[in-house]
Motif scaffolding. Structure first.
Motif, PDB file in Angstrom:
ATOM      1  N   ALA A 312       0.827  -1.102   0.129  1.00  3.33           N
ATOM      2  CA  ALA A 312       0.061   0.031   0.140  1.00  3.33           C
ATOM      3  C   ALA A 312       0.866   1.261  -0.040  1.00  3.33           C
ATOM      4  CB  ALA A 312      -0.937   0.062   1.246  1.00  3.33           C
ATOM      5  N   HIS A 313       2.182   1.297   0.654  1.00  6.05           N
ATOM      6  CA  HIS A 313       2.673   2.612   0.882  1.00  6.05           C
ATOM      7  C   HIS A 313       3.406   2.697  -0.564  1.00  6.05           C
ATOM      8  CE1 HIS A 313       2.632   3.586   5.092  1.00  6.05           C
ATOM      9  NE2 HIS A 313       2.642   2.348   5.337  1.00  6.05           N
ATOM     10  N   TRP A 314       3.985   1.602  -1.300  1.00  5.68           N
ATOM     11  CA  TRP A 314       4.310   1.777  -2.455  1.00  5.68           C
ATOM     12  C   TRP A 314       3.149   2.377  -3.453  1.00  5.68           C
ATOM     13  CZ3 TRP A 314       9.135   1.576  -4.744  1.00  5.68           C
ATOM     14  CH2 TRP A 314       9.166   1.420  -6.070  1.00  5.68           C
ATOM     15  N   PHE A 315       2.151   1.859  -3.340  1.00  6.75           N
ATOM     16  CA  PHE A 315       1.023   2.215  -4.357  1.00  6.75           C
ATOM     17  C   PHE A 315       0.890   3.718  -3.942  1.00  6.75           C
ATOM     18  CE2 PHE A 315      -3.341   3.381  -5.235  1.00  6.75           C
ATOM     19  CZ  PHE A 315      -3.724   2.471  -6.535  1.00  6.75           C
ATOM     20  N   ALA A 316       0.746   4.093  -2.644  1.00  4.48           N
ATOM     21  CA  ALA A 316       0.486   5.368  -2.491  1.00  4.48           C
ATOM     22  C   ALA A 316       1.642   6.494  -2.926  1.00  4.48           C
ATOM     23  CB  ALA A 316       0.406   5.616  -0.962  1.00  4.48           C
ATOM     24  N   ALA A 317       3.013   5.874  -3.043  1.00  2.00           N
ATOM     25  CA  ALA A 317       4.165   6.705  -3.461  1.00  2.00           C
ATOM     26  C   ALA A 317       4.063   6.638  -5.115  1.00  2.00           C
ATOM     27  CB  ALA A 317       5.276   6.099  -2.818  1.00  2.00           C
TER      28      ALA A 317
END
Length: 452
Positions: A312-317
């Motif tokens: 999720a953090h990668w997706f958000a970034a």
């Protein structure tokens, strides 16, 4: 490498289940049979608990991607595949930790977690119970028998304390066994730095009492055999384009990983956490793909939620569309059982009061209500939070967030309430379709958007 048998099963089921949505204008409604078919694969023995950043997780992502493709979803903008591999760095300890006080070895330290760095400095005894009151010292030993050592260690400021030492009570040893008898070491996205945290060690009574009497001693913690290893976690993403590219998109998500195989060989199946949510994303994709909507819809199944929310953090970034274009995010997690605290047949929405999203869904027939556990801070504890911190109106729906099988080997398919799951997922279809066809969008209420 993927397990060939696993991929064969996944591909076969993907083709079987995807054909109806591809072949008919009005997809069949969500039924217990549809839901059960997904969880049988995701939480079955072949995927061995879908451990974060493992080949089993990658096989689960391949299954989800196959379903998205079979339902006729497109690849997300800018992507050349339905899967999104993400490089992760993890640490592994092949040796036994060595703890010394004034140069003398301390007997049998149980290392619960570590920053991955050695510790050297003074020891301070702490007789309190509030972690915020812990003294600034390289190492702190918690001497108050009324203190919950593990909870206290989790609340200590890592900028003040590098090592927390607690007593190895029966409860503490039991927890050590439940986490597999190995320390939790940093994992982090390649190119980033791990989040700071104190190391935590538990000592048996005799060793603990001897050390507690040495306030001010010189402490050293060494980690021989520390190995850095490269891993890959995998997101699966599908996209239903909208008819108005300027109208924005809705994000429907879940996490596809769980805890995998423990060191003692027990499989942590994760049927509820979160094969149930991934099955919901798949079923919503199947049904909603039956017609075009004004807004686009992104369907995402994240990897490595259990290891730190990396997918999720990668997706958000690195979002496939600008974050400003994401109208709302509905994360679906642990909908496999009903909470006895909730009205029959309903799911709770974390942070319900923070935005208008929950009211909007409920007004159009979604079986959602407020979170009865505000003290647990569930709003911050799922993948929705990575998006919420970026300004996206993002919430998680859950069936029973405090279910007794949580993070145990008993989180198995036979414990799921499949008919409840089917009804709950079906209740989301019209509200999501309505939002996808609407010009209105959910908004944060005053003070509702998180900032940290």
């Amino acid at each position: 490498m993927y397990n060939p048998k696993t991929l064969l099963l996944a591909t076969t089921l993907a083709v079987t289940l995807a054909l109806p949505a591809h072949a008919q204008r009005a997809p069949a409604p969500i039924t217990p049979e549809h839901v059960r078919a997904h969880v049988d694969i995701l939480a079955g023995p072949a995927l061995r608990g879908r451990g974060s950043a493992t080949p089993d997780e990658a096989a689960a992502a391949a299954y989800v991607a196959s379903m998205f493709r079979g339902y006729g979803l497109a690849m997300a903008p800018g992507m050349t595949s339905y899967t999104q591999p993400i490089d992760v760095v993890s640490l592994r300890l092949d040796g036994a930790p060595v703890l010394t006080a004034n140069g003398v070895a301390v007997d049998s330290p149980l290392l619960f977690s570590s920053s991955g760095q050695p510790v050297r400095g003074k020891l301070a005894a702490f007789a309190g119970t509030d972690p915020k009151q812990a003294p600034a010292a390289a190492a702190v030993i918690v001497t108050n028998p009324a203190a919950n050592g593990l909870q206290l260690a989790g609340g200590v400021d890592p900028s003040k304390v590098q090592l927390v030492i607690i007593r190895a009570t029966d409860q503490v040893r039991g927890y050590y066994d439940r986490i597999g008898g190995r320390p939790r070491l940093p994992r982090y996205l390649k190119g980033e730095t791990p989040r700071p945290r104190p190391s935590v060690i538990a000592l048996g009574d005799a060793a603990f009492d001897r050390l507690a009497a040495q306030d001010g001693a010189e402490i050293a913690l060494e980690l021989p055999g520390l190995v850095e290893q490269a891993q890959v976690t995998t997101n699966a993403i599908g996209f239903l384009p909208g008819t108005d590219p300027a109208a924005g998109v809705i994000l429907i998500s879940a996490h596809l990983d769980h805890l995998g195989v423990r060191p003692d060989g027990k499989i942590m199946y994760g049927a509820n956490d979160d094969a149930s949510g991934t099955a919901a994303v798949l079923e919503l994709a199947r049904v909603l793909a039956g017609k075009k909507h004004r807004r686009g819809i992104i369907f995402a199944a994240y990897g490595s939620e259990e290891a730190g929310g990396f997918g999720a953090h990668w997706f958000a970034a690195h979002p496939p569309v600008p974050l400003a274009d994401i109208v709302a995010n509905l994360e679906i997690e642990m909908i496999g059982q009903q909470d006895p605290k909730l009205p029959a047949g309903t799911m709770m929405m974390t942070g319900f009061e923070r935005s208008t999203f929950g009211d909007t869904l409920k007004a159009h027939g979604a079986f959602v209500t407020t979170d009865p556990y505000p003290e647990q801070n569930f709003f911050r504890r799922s993948d929705n939070y990575a998006l919420a911190l970026k300004g996206v109106v993002a919430h998680t729906v859950s069936g029973w967030a405090t279910v007794p099988t949580y993070h145990t080997p008993e989180d198995t398919i036979d414990k799921l309430d499949i008919p409840f799951m089917a009804r709950a997922i079906q209740s989301l279809v019209k509200p999501i379709a309505s939002l996808a066809d609407s010009k209105a969008k959910p908004e944060w209420k005053p003070g509702g958007q998180p900032t940290e």
